[in-house]
Design an enzyme around this catalytic site. Structure first.
Site, PDB file in Angstrom:
ATOM      1  CE  LYS A 157      -1.924   2.924   2.198  1.00  0.00           C
ATOM      2  NZ  LYS A 157      -1.746   4.346   1.806  1.00  0.00           N
TER       3      LYS A 157
ATOM      4  CD  GLU B 155      12.436  -0.153   9.726  1.00  0.00           C
ATOM      5  OE1 GLU B 155      13.240   0.673  10.182  1.00  0.00           O
ATOM      6  OE2 GLU B 155      12.609  -1.383   9.783  1.00  0.00           O
TER       7      GLU B 155
ATOM      8  CB  CYS C  27      13.036   8.929   8.546  1.00  0.00           C
ATOM      9  SG  CYS C  27      14.161   7.877   7.607  1.00  0.00           S
TER      10      CYS C  27
ATOM     11  CD  GLU D 283       9.836  12.753  11.405  1.00  0.00           C
ATOM     12  OE1 GLU D 283       8.706  12.258  11.595  1.00  0.00           O
ATOM     13  OE2 GLU D 283      10.759  12.127  10.852  1.00  0.00           O
TER      14      GLU D 283
HETATM   15  P1  NAD Z   1       2.176   8.365   7.640  1.00  0.00           P
HETATM   16  O1  NAD Z   1       2.314   7.620   8.891  1.00  0.00           O
HETATM   17  O2  NAD Z   1       1.185   9.468   7.571  1.00  0.00           O
HETATM   18  O3  NAD Z   1       1.815   7.411   6.418  1.00  0.00           O
HETATM   19  C1  NAD Z   1       2.622   6.305   6.084  1.00  0.00           C
HETATM   20  C2  NAD Z   1       1.764   5.272   5.395  1.00  0.00           C
HETATM   21  O4  NAD Z   1       0.776   4.830   6.313  1.00  0.00           O
HETATM   22  C3  NAD Z   1       1.012   5.798   4.178  1.00  0.00           C
HETATM   23  O5  NAD Z   1       0.941   4.799   3.191  1.00  0.00           O
HETATM   24  C4  NAD Z   1      -0.367   6.074   4.740  1.00  0.00           C
HETATM   25  O6  NAD Z   1      -1.400   6.012   3.787  1.00  0.00           O
HETATM   26  C5  NAD Z   1      -0.507   4.966   5.757  1.00  0.00           C
HETATM   27  N1  NAD Z   1      -1.456   5.276   6.827  1.00  0.00           N
HETATM   28  C6  NAD Z   1      -1.740   6.498   7.333  1.00  0.00           C
HETATM   29  N2  NAD Z   1      -2.681   6.393   8.287  1.00  0.00           N
HETATM   30  C7  NAD Z   1      -2.985   5.077   8.390  1.00  0.00           C
HETATM   31  C8  NAD Z   1      -3.900   4.332   9.181  1.00  0.00           C
HETATM   32  N3  NAD Z   1      -4.708   4.933  10.054  1.00  0.00           N
HETATM   33  N4  NAD Z   1      -3.949   2.992   9.024  1.00  0.00           N
HETATM   34  C9  NAD Z   1      -3.141   2.373   8.127  1.00  0.00           C
HETATM   35  N5  NAD Z   1      -2.292   3.031   7.332  1.00  0.00           N
HETATM   36  C10 NAD Z   1      -2.199   4.366   7.461  1.00  0.00           C
HETATM   37  O7  NAD Z   1       3.639   8.905   7.282  1.00  0.00           O
HETATM   38  P2  NAD Z   1       4.069   9.788   6.049  1.00  0.00           P
HETATM   39  O8  NAD Z   1       3.679  11.194   6.295  1.00  0.00           O
HETATM   40  O9  NAD Z   1       3.639   9.134   4.786  1.00  0.00           O
HETATM   41  O10 NAD Z   1       5.656   9.629   6.095  1.00  0.00           O
HETATM   42  C11 NAD Z   1       6.484  10.411   6.857  1.00  0.00           C
HETATM   43  C12 NAD Z   1       6.949   9.656   8.072  1.00  0.00           C
HETATM   44  O11 NAD Z   1       7.659   8.488   7.695  1.00  0.00           O
HETATM   45  C13 NAD Z   1       7.952  10.467   8.898  1.00  0.00           C
HETATM   46  O12 NAD Z   1       7.625  10.360  10.254  1.00  0.00           O
HETATM   47  C14 NAD Z   1       9.280   9.799   8.586  1.00  0.00           C
HETATM   48  O13 NAD Z   1      10.245   9.977   9.589  1.00  0.00           O
HETATM   49  C15 NAD Z   1       8.869   8.379   8.443  1.00  0.00           C
HETATM   50  N6  NAD Z   1       9.887   7.611   7.720  1.00  0.00           N
HETATM   51  C16 NAD Z   1      10.631   6.697   8.429  1.00  0.00           C
HETATM   52  C17 NAD Z   1      11.630   5.974   7.778  1.00  0.00           C
HETATM   53  C18 NAD Z   1      12.448   4.947   8.513  1.00  0.00           C
HETATM   54  O14 NAD Z   1      13.064   4.104   7.863  1.00  0.00           O
HETATM   55  N7  NAD Z   1      12.498   4.967   9.827  1.00  0.00           N
HETATM   56  C19 NAD Z   1      11.856   6.169   6.411  1.00  0.00           C
HETATM   57  C20 NAD Z   1      11.076   7.102   5.733  1.00  0.00           C
HETATM   58  C21 NAD Z   1      10.085   7.810   6.397  1.00  0.00           C
END
Ligand code: NAD
Length: 497
Positions: free
Chosen positions: A190, A266, A301, A400
């Protein structure tokens, strides 16, 4: 490098989006035909319609993945066979590099030069590396008495739900797909609703490479619809999640409310970049701090968004970072010389501008940037921004931001530097700058982070694990350790008469 003969604007105008899901090796519309508009952050204009997957669509994809796993069409193939097919998949990614890079650029706003030189090759290398690894992994025989033989083997976990963010759409997908597919699992991916396009093409390329139908499926859609349905699904054996800590928390809840599927998170970061006054090359440290933060528009991240500097050199250091910011002026992402692109969408831009307001309101001094840029384009650009006089209690130091904003904090001695660096709910990455070997080792050991760099920040490779301590998550992407997430350990006892 970008091919100078390519006019990326012409290519961008020629893009035709196929936003349908990929399930069981085929393109499919959502069951109810619903779509959402995929908006380009370059200009705020729609790129095309993408299938809005919901629970019923996730059911279909998981059923296809389950059937593929259960009949062994992939899991029971010899590792050498999976290896060949995945190598072909990686080759096809490289062959499609211009198309994939362009999609990544117009969909999430990153500069075309980095989409070409970083995102596409890193994704291909990841798939290649796990393909190569899979027929070189041996299982174990335990040191038992002669009356028995105990085998310790690894088996694929089954159906993996991969939920990924928008900041490195292809690379994040690749970090899940590489080890999950190599180990013999079936995957339902997804992608983020903010950047779904490359995931759909990856699935098509996988099918073209010979990955059997049903083994790799992509259901685009929103988190609270497709994401939630996938994470709650009773037939999904593991969730490999990358995203915010807020959503990672929900993943654990979904698992608890469903089948106790394995959850590997992650998550976010607020990484400390610690510069001591015995750092021999302050200029390189400042250039590195700015480069690592502003790369990918600060949407990383592991961005070093808390820069801790010894008070004796802090004024000079802050001035150098502020001067470096001028080299990251936002530009047209389709121009191959641009180094800073657009933020992923208007919501993210407003969030980042809100943090800049909060920094000013809490008394930090904005010494570079601080506003929106390229407003006339209709896109979502923010100036590279540096705050000085930040304290670790300020909102811009605790939360963040996920945009091109960094803060300089001061410390008096080593103990205070370690205390401030570790005073964060996050623990993804950190960096120590010192010419004293013993101090560098001591501080690196004391920092509670999944990765610590010494006198550099950007070294990275698929061969090393990536992941966080504390609320930055649990699992590790990359390296052979990633196989731990996608395999179950089995012990088999055999009596020997
Ligand atoms: P997000 O948590 O909003 O979304 C991530 C994914 O989860 C998306 O596909 C989204 O559609 C899905 N999602 C959102 N709400 C959900 C729910 N209620 N149920 C199931 N799925 C859901 O994060 P984002 O804004 O897309 O990404 C940014 C974040 O990702 C930052 O916090 C960043 O630090 C983190 N990140 C971490 C790493 C790592 O390896 N640690 C790498 C890249 C990004």
């Amino acid at each position: 490098m970008a091919n100078p003969s390519i006019d990326w604007h012409v290519r961008a105008r020629e893009i035709r989006i196929d936003g349908r899901m990929v399930v069981d090796g085929e393109r499919r519309t959502a069951a109810d035909g619903a779509t959402f508009d995929c908006i380009s952050p370059l200009n705020g204009q729609p790129l095309g319609a993408v299938a809005r997957g919901r629970a019923v669509d996730v059911d279909g994809a998981v059923a296809a993945a389950r059937a593929a796993f259960d009949d062994g069409r992939w899991a029971h193939q010899a590792p050498a066979v999976r290896k060949k097919i995945l190598q072909r998949f990686a080759d096809l990614i490289l062959a499609a590099k211009e198309e994939l890079a362009l999609l990544e650029c117009v969909d999430m706003g990153k500069p075309i030069q980095y989409a070409l030189s970083v995102d596409v090759p890193a994704t291909a290398r990841c798939i290649h590396w796990y393909a190569e690894a899979v027929d070189k992994l041996y299982d174990e025989v335990a040191p038992t008495p002669r009356s028995a033989l105990a085998l310790i083997t690894r088996e694929p976990v089954g159906v993996v739900g991969a939920i990924v963010p928008w900041n490195y759409p292809m690379i994040m997908a690749g970090w899940k797909l590489g080890p999950a597919l190599a180990a013999g699992n079936s995957v339902v991916l997804k992608p983020s609703e903010k950047s779904p396009l490359t995931a759909l093409r990856l699935a098509e390329l996988a099918v073209a490479a010979g990955v059997p139908p049903g083994v790799f499926n992509v259901v685009p859609g929103f988190g609270h619809e497709a994401g939630e349905a996938l994470a709650l699904h009773m037939e999904v054996d593991a969730i490999a999640f990358t995203g915010s800590t807020r959503t990672g928390r929900r993943m654990l809840d979904y698992a608890a409310r469903s089948n106790l599927k394995r959850v590997y998170n992650e998550l976010g970061g607020k990484s400390a970049f610690v510069v001591f006054d015995d750092c021999g090359d302050v200029t390189r440290a400042a250039v590195t701090a700015a480069g690592a933060l502003f790369f990918n528009q600060g949407e990383s991240c592991n961005a070093p968004s808390r820069v801790l500097v010894h008070e004796r050199i802090a004024d000079e250091f802050a001035a150098r970072v502020a001067a470096e910011a001028a080299n990251y002026a936002p530009g047209d992402p389709l121009n191959p010389r641009t180094v800073m692109g657009a933020l992923v969408d208007e919501t993210q831009m407003r969030t980042v501008l809100g943090y800049i307001d909060a920094g000013r309101a809490e008394g930090a001094r904005c010494i570079a940037g601080g506003g929106q840029a390229r407003v006339e384009t209709g896109g979502y650009f923010v100036e590279p921004t540096v705050f000085d006089g930040v304290t670790n209690r300020m909102k811009i130091a605790r939360e963040e931001i996920f945009g091109p904003v960094t803060g300089i904090l001061r410390f008096k001695d080593e103990a205070e530097a370690i205390a401030i660096a570790n005073d964060s709910p996050y623990g993804l990455q950190a960096s120590v700058w010192s010419d004293q070997l013993s101090r560098a080792h001591r501080v690196a050991r004391a920092l509670r982070a999944g990765t610590v760099h010494v006198n550099q920040y950007d070294e990275d490779d698929i061969t090393v694990p990536f992941g966080g301590f504390k609320q930055s998550g649990n699992g590790r992407d990359k390296s052979l350790h990633a196989f731990d997430k996608y395999t179950e350990l089995k012990t088999t006892w055999i009596r020997i008469d």
